[in-house]
Design a protein around this motif. Structure first.
Motif, PDB file in Angstrom:
ATOM      1  N   PHE A  50       0.823  -1.204   0.000  1.00 55.14           N
ATOM      2  CA  PHE A  50       0.000   0.000   0.000  1.00 55.14           C
ATOM      3  C   PHE A  50       0.863   1.262   0.000  1.00 55.14           C
ATOM      4  CE2 PHE A  50      -2.948   3.124   1.927  1.00 55.14           C
ATOM      5  CZ  PHE A  50      -3.927   3.058   0.960  1.00 55.14           C
ATOM      6  N   VAL A  51       2.019   1.191   0.631  1.00 54.65           N
ATOM      7  CA  VAL A  51       2.943   2.334   0.640  1.00 54.65           C
ATOM      8  C   VAL A  51       3.410   2.650  -0.785  1.00 54.65           C
ATOM      9  CG1 VAL A  51       5.197   3.144   1.469  1.00 54.65           C
ATOM     10  CG2 VAL A  51       3.701   1.849   2.995  1.00 54.65           C
ATOM     11  N   HIS A  52       3.714   1.614  -1.551  1.00 53.94           N
ATOM     12  CA  HIS A  52       4.128   1.804  -2.948  1.00 53.94           C
ATOM     13  C   HIS A  52       2.980   2.395  -3.768  1.00 53.94           C
ATOM     14  CE1 HIS A  52       6.143   1.098  -6.742  1.00 53.94           C
ATOM     15  NE2 HIS A  52       5.095   0.411  -7.152  1.00 53.94           N
ATOM     16  N   LEU A  53       1.770   1.909  -3.532  1.00 58.25           N
ATOM     17  CA  LEU A  53       0.601   2.430  -4.244  1.00 58.25           C
ATOM     18  C   LEU A  53       0.402   3.915  -3.952  1.00 58.25           C
ATOM     19  CD1 LEU A  53      -1.942   1.978  -5.979  1.00 58.25           C
ATOM     20  CD2 LEU A  53      -3.117   1.349  -3.866  1.00 58.25           C
ATOM     21  N   ILE A  54       0.530   4.308  -2.708  1.00 57.55           N
ATOM     22  CA  ILE A  54       0.395   5.720  -2.350  1.00 57.55           C
ATOM     23  C   ILE A  54       1.452   6.550  -3.051  1.00 57.55           C
ATOM     24  CG2 ILE A  54       0.632   7.380  -0.450  1.00 57.55           C
ATOM     25  CD1 ILE A  54      -0.695   5.293   1.352  1.00 57.55           C
ATOM     26  N   ASP A  55       2.695   6.079  -3.027  1.00 55.96           N
ATOM     27  CA  ASP A  55       3.797   6.795  -3.667  1.00 55.96           C
ATOM     28  C   ASP A  55       3.550   6.962  -5.168  1.00 55.96           C
ATOM     29  OD1 ASP A  55       6.411   7.985  -3.910  1.00 55.96           O
ATOM     30  OD2 ASP A  55       7.112   6.052  -4.705  1.00 55.96           O
ATOM     31  N   MET A  58       0.603   9.391  -5.858  1.00 53.91           N
ATOM     32  CA  MET A  58       1.011  10.790  -5.622  1.00 53.91           C
ATOM     33  C   MET A  58       1.903  11.284  -6.762  1.00 53.91           C
ATOM     34  SD  MET A  58      -0.495  11.934  -2.985  1.00 53.91           S
ATOM     35  CE  MET A  58       0.402  13.425  -2.672  1.00 53.91           C
ATOM     36  N   THR A  59       2.803  10.449  -7.247  1.00 56.96           N
ATOM     37  CA  THR A  59       3.702  10.843  -8.328  1.00 56.96           C
ATOM     38  C   THR A  59       2.947  11.030  -9.639  1.00 56.96           C
ATOM     39  OG1 THR A  59       5.514   9.633  -7.303  1.00 56.96           O
ATOM     40  CG2 THR A  59       5.748  10.162  -9.637  1.00 56.96           C
ATOM     41  N   HIS A  70     -11.377   5.649  -7.517  1.00 59.89           N
ATOM     42  CA  HIS A  70     -10.193   6.513  -7.531  1.00 59.89           C
ATOM     43  C   HIS A  70      -9.984   7.187  -8.889  1.00 59.89           C
ATOM     44  CE1 HIS A  70      -6.412   8.058  -6.183  1.00 59.89           C
ATOM     45  NE2 HIS A  70      -5.773   7.470  -7.174  1.00 59.89           N
ATOM     46  N   ILE A  71     -10.245   6.480  -9.980  1.00 57.43           N
ATOM     47  CA  ILE A  71     -10.025   7.035 -11.319  1.00 57.43           C
ATOM     48  C   ILE A  71     -10.915   8.252 -11.539  1.00 57.43           C
ATOM     49  CG2 ILE A  71     -10.225   6.560 -13.789  1.00 57.43           C
ATOM     50  CD1 ILE A  71      -7.904   5.092 -12.627  1.00 57.43           C
ATOM     51  N   ARG A  72     -12.179   8.157 -11.204  1.00 61.56           N
ATOM     52  CA  ARG A  72     -13.075   9.313 -11.370  1.00 61.56           C
ATOM     53  C   ARG A  72     -12.678  10.450 -10.447  1.00 61.56           C
ATOM     54  NH1 ARG A  72     -18.451   7.351 -13.764  1.00 61.56           N
ATOM     55  NH2 ARG A  72     -17.959   5.181 -14.065  1.00 61.56           N
ATOM     56  N   GLN A  73     -12.232  10.116  -9.251  1.00 62.77           N
ATOM     57  CA  GLN A  73     -11.800  11.143  -8.309  1.00 62.77           C
ATOM     58  C   GLN A  73     -10.617  11.924  -8.878  1.00 62.77           C
ATOM     59  OE1 GLN A  73     -10.552   9.553  -4.550  1.00 62.77           O
ATOM     60  NE2 GLN A  73      -9.951  11.540  -3.758  1.00 62.77           N
ATOM     61  N   ILE A  74      -9.696  11.242  -9.508  1.00 61.12           N
ATOM     62  CA  ILE A  74      -8.535  11.901 -10.107  1.00 61.12           C
ATOM     63  C   ILE A  74      -8.964  12.773 -11.272  1.00 61.12           C
ATOM     64  CG2 ILE A  74      -6.391  11.498 -11.386  1.00 61.12           C
ATOM     65  CD1 ILE A  74      -6.187   8.852  -9.749  1.00 61.12           C
ATOM     66  N   ARG A  75      -9.832  12.246 -12.104  1.00 62.23           N
ATOM     67  CA  ARG A  75     -10.235  12.970 -13.305  1.00 62.23           C
ATOM     68  C   ARG A  75     -10.966  14.272 -12.992  1.00 62.23           C
ATOM     69  NH1 ARG A  75     -12.720   8.345 -17.045  1.00 62.23           N
ATOM     70  NH2 ARG A  75     -12.301   9.683 -18.819  1.00 62.23           N
ATOM     71  N   LEU A 116       1.687   1.490 -13.017  1.00 66.03           N
ATOM     72  CA  LEU A 116       1.886   2.892 -12.616  1.00 66.03           C
ATOM     73  C   LEU A 116       3.312   3.414 -12.807  1.00 66.03           C
ATOM     74  CD1 LEU A 116      -0.396   3.245  -9.482  1.00 66.03           C
ATOM     75  CD2 LEU A 116      -0.625   4.416 -11.675  1.00 66.03           C
ATOM     76  N   PRO A 117       4.361   2.659 -12.460  1.00 65.94           N
ATOM     77  CA  PRO A 117       5.707   3.198 -12.661  1.00 65.94           C
ATOM     78  C   PRO A 117       6.034   3.509 -14.127  1.00 65.94           C
ATOM     79  CG  PRO A 117       5.800   1.332 -11.175  1.00 65.94           C
ATOM     80  CD  PRO A 117       4.402   1.390 -11.714  1.00 65.94           C
TER      81      PRO A 117
END
Length: 169
Positions: A50-55, A58-59, A70-75, A116-117
């Motif tokens: 979960f720490v990696h997911l947060i990082d 955020m990046t 989460h996707i709609r929240q970001i958009r 994500l990376p």
């Protein structure tokens, strides 16, 4: 679809049809999806913590992940007034396409965070060989669909549908 899957031969990754063997090629994927078949392999470290997911969130997106959509929240999180906010939006859209079109799972509602990376550097996203990875995922999905206890098939089924429509009169 079931008939096509029944004619899949996992040893050669081809369809055995009455007219002969057929195969979905990298050229087909590049034509149908207009995906890059670049030199860089889609690979990397898979960290499911979960720490990696947060990082990574955020990046790439500028906000931490949430339990809800989460996707709609970001958009819809911020106005697209700055270059950074536009990049967050575009990364979110690419991530959504990766999870729903190129590499969907059976749930069709979750996107694997291992991609994500690869979205961090805008200039490198196109250089990855998304087409070959998508084709490999389709082959694996077809092979998994042949297992006797499989009830549903996952993978880039849109690619398979369009390929069938174009190649089989």
């Amino acid at each position: 679809m079931t008939t096509l899957v029944d004619r899949w031969w996992p040893e050669t990754h081809t369809f055995y049809l009455p007219v002969g063997e057929c195969i979905i090629t990298l050229q087909d994927v590049a034509h149908i999806y207009d995906l890059s078949t670049g030199d860089r392999a889609v690979r990397g470290r898979t960290d499911s913590s979960f720490v990696h997911l947060i990082d990574e969130c955020m990046t790439n997106f500028g906000i931490p992940p949430s339990k809800n959509d989460h996707i709609r929240q970001i958009r819809y999180a911020e106005a697209l007034g700055t270059i950074e906010s536009v990049q967050h939006y575009v990364r979110c859209h690419i991530f959504y396409l990766i999870g729903t079109t190129l590499f969907p799972d059976k749930s069709t509602s979750m996107v694997n965070c291992k991609y994500l990376p690869l979205l961090r550097n805008f200039l490198e996203i196109r250089s990855y060989s998304w087409g070959s990875t998508c084709l490999t995922y389709l082959y694996k999905s077809l092979c998994r669909a042949l297992c006797y206890d499989t009830k549903e098939m996952d993978g880039p089924l849109v690619l398979l549908h369009v390929w069938t429509w174009e190649r089989m009169p």
